[in-house]
Design a protein around this motif. Structure first.
Motif, PDB file in Angstrom:
ATOM      1  N   ARG A 173       0.806  -1.218   0.000  1.00 22.99           N
ATOM      2  CA  ARG A 173       0.000   0.000   0.000  1.00 22.99           C
ATOM      3  C   ARG A 173       0.841   1.271   0.000  1.00 22.99           C
ATOM      4  N   GLU A 174       2.130   1.143   0.277  1.00 22.76           N
ATOM      5  CA  GLU A 174       2.994   2.311   0.377  1.00 22.76           C
ATOM      6  C   GLU A 174       3.546   2.714  -0.992  1.00 22.76           C
ATOM      7  N   THR A 175       4.152   3.877  -1.032  1.00 20.42           N
ATOM      8  CA  THR A 175       4.747   4.367  -2.281  1.00 20.42           C
ATOM      9  C   THR A 175       6.068   3.652  -2.520  1.00 20.42           C
ATOM     10  N   GLU A 177       3.572  12.701  -4.909  1.00 19.64           N
ATOM     11  CA  GLU A 177       2.327  11.934  -4.993  1.00 19.64           C
ATOM     12  C   GLU A 177       1.963  11.355  -3.629  1.00 19.64           C
ATOM     13  N   ALA A 178       2.970  10.826  -2.917  1.00 16.34           N
ATOM     14  CA  ALA A 178       2.718  10.243  -1.593  1.00 16.34           C
ATOM     15  C   ALA A 178       2.239  11.317  -0.616  1.00 16.34           C
ATOM     16  N   ARG A 195      -1.521  12.376  -0.638  1.00 14.91           N
ATOM     17  CA  ARG A 195      -2.576  11.437  -0.225  1.00 14.91           C
ATOM     18  C   ARG A 195      -3.192  11.786   1.120  1.00 14.91           C
ATOM     19  N   TYR A 245      -1.933  11.487   4.275  1.00 18.05           N
ATOM     20  CA  TYR A 245      -1.577  10.734   5.470  1.00 18.05           C
ATOM     21  C   TYR A 245      -0.750  11.604   6.415  1.00 18.05           C
ATOM     22  N   ALA A 249       4.049  10.446   5.033  1.00 19.69           N
ATOM     23  CA  ALA A 249       4.202   9.865   3.695  1.00 19.69           C
ATOM     24  C   ALA A 249       5.373   8.889   3.749  1.00 19.69           C
TER      25      ALA A 249
END
Length: 559
Positions: free
Chosen positions: A123-125, A142-143, A146, A148, A151
């Motif tokens: 699920r992580e980058t 991008e991360a 999201r 969170y 990241a």
């Protein structure tokens, strides 16, 4: 008597890719008159079976004979034989799964998996595909977008970047100025944090392993103890539901790669004992058999968990990529550095003796030759003081081993738990091992040498460091950059079947397909004995069967 017009049949035809006819059929013996069916005397093994599996080729063991069908009852094999022998079972109405022209092999294992990290990595980058720092920064942005709290980006590998260096914390701040970012190196032995992540995790500049500029200012790179402390704080923030989901997703991913069983190296200082209990509580619901190695340095804690083994990635040194693996000679690209040992000799010897005397199997992470030597010293001292037969203590990784230590390890009965895919990614000229070690890169991850000394090799991935995929591991063993260390197909298959089962004292139940063992096997669309290493690495998994139950079916086979 029942007329032919009334004879019932049932079948289910499943479509398989590339013309492979994967047919699941229930065959009933209604061609016999009712009275004859009732009194017909069936062979004992037919009467025992509750499931039959058939394929063009069944490889029953590494280098062993082939068959065409398997019969099982309650998840264990009761018969293995030819297609002609299978007819007695199908005539008796035993449910049949026909894999057509596919090849069945003993179920794949992975001997070295970090399940929590693997599940989370899905699920992580993933930075592993980046080839320039600019691409790294794009993925970081991008991360960060999201939303969170942190990241988290993984599989950062500067040896595959054009710039051949890691990003700095300041550069990560430019990419994501307000969101905490942690970019974890592919070996998980170092990571880079931007300033926001330093504040979020409460990193202290005084921690050992904080990298600094010439001016003394931290660069954002954390190695060794600092890396461990930061990653511990990352994992402490994970709720139990997230951890459980990670275990479930890692197990499902493993099954999709043909894996029926794995060794899960979990817990310890980095993650804590709470999630070890969580894994133990949920492992019976997972689609793979899980053998837990608690990364704890306390015999009492291991006993409280009811486990017969201690260790896993209980770190004796670091990694070659992060230049923390303990070497006897300096690194080629860091002439003043030889890595570090994380235990004093006496401390490691005391830990090993206590666990050994308690009857536990021990597994220790040792990558550099200096660390391997220290572990073997400790195993030898424990065995001398408290002799035990068939301990099967393990060396995890054993990437660089002194020539003299292979015979010593064999004499002690040590199992080498190794990851051939390390060579696939970092072996050969011009790659990471060559950068770190120079000419010594030809001595990394030797496979044939330990076999020649009679050592048991257990194959694994160290997932998420390399992909959880025995097909890749087997292919890498066939294609080792040092030709003299390459294995034959039966030898490579043994690493991920019989060797892996032996490494956890489970060879009576797994590793080969024979009556009495679990009906746990991997089904490939093609015969791996007829493929190149590159073809095998991407060979299609048609199905995975664990204890007689199908735990994975290929996408097209499920249509």
């Amino acid at each position: 008597m029942v007329s032919k017009a009334m004879e019932p049949t049932a079948s289910m035809l499943m479509y398989a890719p590339e013309g492979l006819k994967l047919q699941f059929s229930l065959v009933f013996a209604y061609n016999l008159p009712y009275g004859r069916r009732r009194c017909q005397r069936l062979p004992p093994k037919v009467m025992e079976a509750d499931a039959v599996f058939r394929a063009r080729t069944v490889i029953t063991a590494p280098g062993g004979p082939t068959a065409e069908f398997l019969a099982a009852r309650d998840g264990r094999l009761v018969a293995v034989g030819s297609a002609a022998e299978a007819e007695a079972f199908t005539r008796a109405g035993i449910p049949l799964v026909d894999f057509g022209p596919a090849t069945v092999l003993p179920g794949f294992w992975d001997s070295h998996v970090h399940m929590l990290s693997t599940g989370r990595s899905l699920r992580e980058t993933d930075l592993g595909a980046a080839r320039t720092l600019a691409e790294v920064f794009d993925l970081v942005r991008e991360a960060a977008a999201r939303g969170y709290d942190l990241a988290l980006c993984t599989r950062l590998d500067e040896s595959r970047l054009a710039e051949r260096r890691l990003p700095t914390g300041a550069e990560l701040e430019e990419a994501a100025p307000r969101v905490p970012v942690a970019a974890v190196r592919v070996d998980c032995h170092s990571l880079v944090l931007n300033p926001a992540a330093w504040r979020y995790l409460g990193v202290e500049a005084s921690w050992p392993g904080v990298d600094r500029e010439a001016s003394g200012k931290p660069t954002g790179l954390l190695r060794g103890r600092a890396n461990e402390l930061a990653r511990t704080r990352i994992h402490e923030r994970l709720p139990a539901a997230t951890k459980r989901r990670a275990f479930e997703e890692a197990a499902a991913h493993a099954a999709s790669r043909g894996v029926v069983a794995l060794a899960a190296l979990e817990g310890g200082q980095l993650f804590g004992a709470d999630y070890l209990r969580l894994l133990l509580d949920c492992r019976e619901t997972l689609p793979v058999d899980v053998f837990v190695y608690p990364q704890l340095a306390s015999v009492a804690e291991v006993r409280a968990l009811g486990l017969p083994r201690l260790g896993g990635c209980l770190l004796v040194d670091g990694s070659l990529g992060s230049q923390t693996a303990a070497l006897s000679e300096p690194y080629a690209d860091a002439p003043t550095g030889r890595g570090e040992l994380y235990f004093a000799d006496d401390d490691l010897a005391a830990l090993v003796l206590t666990a050994h005397a308690a009857g536990l199997q021990i597994a220790l992470h040792a990558i550099g030759d200096r660390a391997v030597g220290q572990v073997l010293d400790a195993y030898g001292l424990a065995q001398a003081e408290h002799p035990r037969a068939d301990c099967r203590h393990r060396l995890e990784h054993a990437e660089l081993v002194a020539d003299c230590d292979f015979a010593r390890a064999a004499e002690l009965g040590v199992v080498f738990s190794m990851q051939p895919a390390f060579e696939w990614f970092w072996g050969g000229e011009g790659r990471m091992y060559a950068s770190r070690l120079g000419a010594r890169r030809r001595l990394t991850n030797r496979l044939r040498t330990p076999l020649r000394h009679g050592l048991t090799l257990a194959g694994g991935s160290d997932s998420p460091i390399t992909p959880l995929d025995p097909r890749l591991g087997i292919a890498a063993a066939l294609n080792h950059p040092t030709a003299a260390e390459r294995l034959s197909f039966p030898e490579a298959l043994a690493m991920f079947t019989t060797g892996a089962a032996t490494a956890v004292f489970a060879e009576e139940d797994y590793g080969t397909l024979a009556p009495g063992k679990w009906a746990s096997f991997t089904v490939l669309a093609s015969d791996p004995r007829e493929q190149t290493a590159e073809e095998l690495a991407s060979a299609e998994v048609v199905a995975t069967v664990r204890r007689g139950e199908i735990t994975y079916k290929g996408e097209k086979a499920s249509e």
